[in-house]
Design a protein around this motif. Sequence first.
Motif, PDB file in Angstrom:
ATOM      1  N   HIS A  77       4.368   0.704   0.213  1.00  0.00           N
ATOM      2  CA  HIS A  77       3.030   0.357  -0.279  1.00  0.00           C
ATOM      3  C   HIS A  77       3.002   0.209  -1.797  1.00  0.00           C
ATOM      4  O   HIS A  77       2.223  -0.562  -2.343  1.00  0.00           O
ATOM      5  CB  HIS A  77       1.982   1.378   0.192  1.00  0.00           C
ATOM      6  CG  HIS A  77       2.063   2.699  -0.517  1.00  0.00           C
ATOM      7  ND1 HIS A  77       2.937   3.677  -0.131  1.00  0.00           N
ATOM      8  CD2 HIS A  77       1.399   3.166  -1.589  1.00  0.00           C
ATOM      9  CE1 HIS A  77       2.808   4.717  -0.948  1.00  0.00           C
ATOM     10  NE2 HIS A  77       1.885   4.433  -1.842  1.00  0.00           N
ATOM     11  N   VAL A  80       4.042  -3.543  -3.069  1.00  0.00           N
ATOM     12  CA  VAL A  80       3.272  -4.748  -2.768  1.00  0.00           C
ATOM     13  C   VAL A  80       3.145  -5.573  -4.049  1.00  0.00           C
ATOM     14  O   VAL A  80       2.790  -5.062  -5.103  1.00  0.00           O
ATOM     15  CB  VAL A  80       1.879  -4.393  -2.200  1.00  0.00           C
ATOM     16  CG1 VAL A  80       1.017  -5.642  -2.049  1.00  0.00           C
ATOM     17  CG2 VAL A  80       2.025  -3.661  -0.872  1.00  0.00           C
ATOM     18  N   GLY A  81       3.500  -6.848  -3.940  1.00  0.00           N
ATOM     19  CA  GLY A  81       3.409  -7.743  -5.081  1.00  0.00           C
ATOM     20  C   GLY A  81       4.627  -7.718  -5.985  1.00  0.00           C
ATOM     21  O   GLY A  81       4.681  -8.443  -6.974  1.00  0.00           O
ATOM     22  N   GLN A  82       5.601  -6.893  -5.683  1.00  0.00           N
ATOM     23  CA  GLN A  82       6.803  -6.779  -6.521  1.00  0.00           C
ATOM     24  C   GLN A  82       8.016  -7.321  -5.781  1.00  0.00           C
ATOM     25  O   GLN A  82       8.086  -7.280  -4.561  1.00  0.00           O
ATOM     26  CB  GLN A  82       7.049  -5.314  -6.882  1.00  0.00           C
ATOM     27  CG  GLN A  82       5.927  -4.675  -7.660  1.00  0.00           C
ATOM     28  CD  GLN A  82       6.183  -3.199  -7.896  1.00  0.00           C
ATOM     29  OE1 GLN A  82       7.297  -2.720  -7.810  1.00  0.00           O
ATOM     30  NE2 GLN A  82       5.122  -2.461  -8.202  1.00  0.00           N
ATOM     31  N   TYR A 139       2.831  -2.424   5.216  1.00  0.00           N
ATOM     32  CA  TYR A 139       3.301  -3.125   4.027  1.00  0.00           C
ATOM     33  C   TYR A 139       3.120  -4.633   4.191  1.00  0.00           C
ATOM     34  O   TYR A 139       2.618  -5.322   3.295  1.00  0.00           O
ATOM     35  CB  TYR A 139       4.774  -2.789   3.759  1.00  0.00           C
ATOM     36  CG  TYR A 139       5.424  -3.727   2.785  1.00  0.00           C
ATOM     37  CD1 TYR A 139       5.114  -3.674   1.427  1.00  0.00           C
ATOM     38  CD2 TYR A 139       6.316  -4.701   3.213  1.00  0.00           C
ATOM     39  CE1 TYR A 139       5.694  -4.564   0.524  1.00  0.00           C
ATOM     40  CE2 TYR A 139       6.895  -5.582   2.327  1.00  0.00           C
ATOM     41  CZ  TYR A 139       6.577  -5.519   0.985  1.00  0.00           C
ATOM     42  OH  TYR A 139       7.129  -6.400   0.100  1.00  0.00           O
ATOM     43  N   ALA A 142      -0.422  -5.673   3.855  1.00  0.00           N
ATOM     44  CA  ALA A 142      -0.842  -5.647   2.447  1.00  0.00           C
ATOM     45  C   ALA A 142      -0.320  -6.876   1.711  1.00  0.00           C
ATOM     46  O   ALA A 142      -1.030  -7.458   0.873  1.00  0.00           O
ATOM     47  CB  ALA A 142      -0.352  -4.366   1.774  1.00  0.00           C
ATOM     48  N   GLU A 143       0.905  -7.286   2.022  1.00  0.00           N
ATOM     49  CA  GLU A 143       1.452  -8.496   1.403  1.00  0.00           C
ATOM     50  C   GLU A 143       0.688  -9.739   1.868  1.00  0.00           C
ATOM     51  O   GLU A 143       0.519 -10.695   1.099  1.00  0.00           O
ATOM     52  CB  GLU A 143       2.945  -8.637   1.700  1.00  0.00           C
ATOM     53  CG  GLU A 143       3.831  -7.623   0.993  1.00  0.00           C
ATOM     54  CD  GLU A 143       3.988  -7.856  -0.510  1.00  0.00           C
ATOM     55  OE1 GLU A 143       3.169  -8.572  -1.130  1.00  0.00           O
ATOM     56  OE2 GLU A 143       4.950  -7.299  -1.072  1.00  0.00           O
ATOM     57  N   GLN A 144       0.199  -9.724   3.105  1.00  0.00           N
ATOM     58  CA  GLN A 144      -0.649 -10.825   3.573  1.00  0.00           C
ATOM     59  C   GLN A 144      -1.939 -10.882   2.754  1.00  0.00           C
ATOM     60  O   GLN A 144      -2.353 -11.954   2.313  1.00  0.00           O
ATOM     61  CB  GLN A 144      -0.978 -10.657   5.061  1.00  0.00           C
ATOM     62  CG  GLN A 144       0.143 -11.061   5.971  1.00  0.00           C
ATOM     63  CD  GLN A 144      -0.187 -10.850   7.431  1.00  0.00           C
ATOM     64  OE1 GLN A 144      -0.675  -9.788   7.824  1.00  0.00           O
ATOM     65  NE2 GLN A 144       0.093 -11.864   8.250  1.00  0.00           N
ATOM     66  N   ARG A 145      -2.559  -9.727   2.560  1.00  0.00           N
ATOM     67  CA  ARG A 145      -3.799  -9.688   1.766  1.00  0.00           C
ATOM     68  C   ARG A 145      -3.546 -10.141   0.329  1.00  0.00           C
ATOM     69  O   ARG A 145      -4.417 -10.724  -0.304  1.00  0.00           O
ATOM     70  CB  ARG A 145      -4.404  -8.282   1.792  1.00  0.00           C
ATOM     71  CG  ARG A 145      -4.987  -7.899   3.146  1.00  0.00           C
ATOM     72  CD  ARG A 145      -5.768  -6.597   3.096  1.00  0.00           C
ATOM     73  NE  ARG A 145      -4.957  -5.443   2.778  1.00  0.00           N
ATOM     74  CZ  ARG A 145      -4.245  -4.742   3.661  1.00  0.00           C
ATOM     75  NH1 ARG A 145      -4.229  -5.088   4.935  1.00  0.00           N
ATOM     76  NH2 ARG A 145      -3.536  -3.688   3.273  1.00  0.00           N
ATOM     77  N   ALA A 146      -2.339  -9.884  -0.170  1.00  0.00           N
ATOM     78  CA  ALA A 146      -1.989 -10.286  -1.533  1.00  0.00           C
ATOM     79  C   ALA A 146      -1.565 -11.758  -1.601  1.00  0.00           C
ATOM     80  O   ALA A 146      -1.322 -12.274  -2.689  1.00  0.00           O
ATOM     81  CB  ALA A 146      -0.859  -9.402  -2.066  1.00  0.00           C
ATOM     82  N   ARG A 148       1.204 -13.088  -0.362  1.00  0.00           N
ATOM     83  CA  ARG A 148       2.657 -13.294  -0.446  1.00  0.00           C
ATOM     84  C   ARG A 148       3.309 -13.461   0.919  1.00  0.00           C
ATOM     85  O   ARG A 148       4.504 -13.735   1.015  1.00  0.00           O
ATOM     86  CB  ARG A 148       3.314 -12.132  -1.193  1.00  0.00           C
ATOM     87  CG  ARG A 148       2.903 -12.132  -2.654  1.00  0.00           C
ATOM     88  CD  ARG A 148       3.591 -11.114  -3.529  1.00  0.00           C
ATOM     89  NE  ARG A 148       4.518 -10.184  -2.965  1.00  0.00           N
ATOM     90  CZ  ARG A 148       5.781 -10.023  -3.403  1.00  0.00           C
ATOM     91  NH1 ARG A 148       6.246 -10.757  -4.394  1.00  0.00           N
ATOM     92  NH2 ARG A 148       6.551  -9.110  -2.869  1.00  0.00           N
TER      93      ARG A 148
END
Length: 193
Positions: A77, A80-82, A139, A142-146, A148
């Motif tokens: 978590h 996310v985004g990295q 995870y 969360a990447e979908q929401r971001a 990516r």
Amino acid sequence: MSPRGVAIPDLRERLFAAAERVVSRDGAAALTSRSITTEADCAKGVLHTHFAGLDEFVAELVLDRFARSARQAEALHSKVGQATVAGNLQEVALCLMDSLPPAVVGLAMTRPAAALHTREGFQSGAPAFDAIQRACTAYLQAEQRAGRLPARADADAIALALVGTTHHLLMTRSRGEDTGATMERLLAVLVGC
């Protein structure tokens, strides 16, 4: 206690690491309570002071390494985004692969008392593949929401495929096999990013 009567910090981990070294160097057949304590530089009876026997010790080693891998998966978590989605997932899968040498897994599966103790640990709530799968699913969501990972991607199915493949490789791989390349190819197909 050590031979000099001084408490040994992190004795459990010290014994686990010693067992992994013995198995890695000499093979599963060489794993005895004496070989473990000799490798750990501890008093000969210390293993039996903390574990009911070698079977319980092997099961606890496997449970401990699964718990470590589950903690690593839960840390996704924070990523996310990295880096890349595939790279972050590959890191977790390889951590699990590295944390459980094939010979140790084999011992836990072939020694009936060790297998029973391990199974009972999982049934009592010890983290296992399901905990890793849940962490990977969370995870991925969360990447979908971001943005990516495509919204159409099935996070549950990707996590299941990753964990299922990791389980398969963990149980069937041979020493020296390049599981990193296998995971890289799998994740390229699953997430494509």
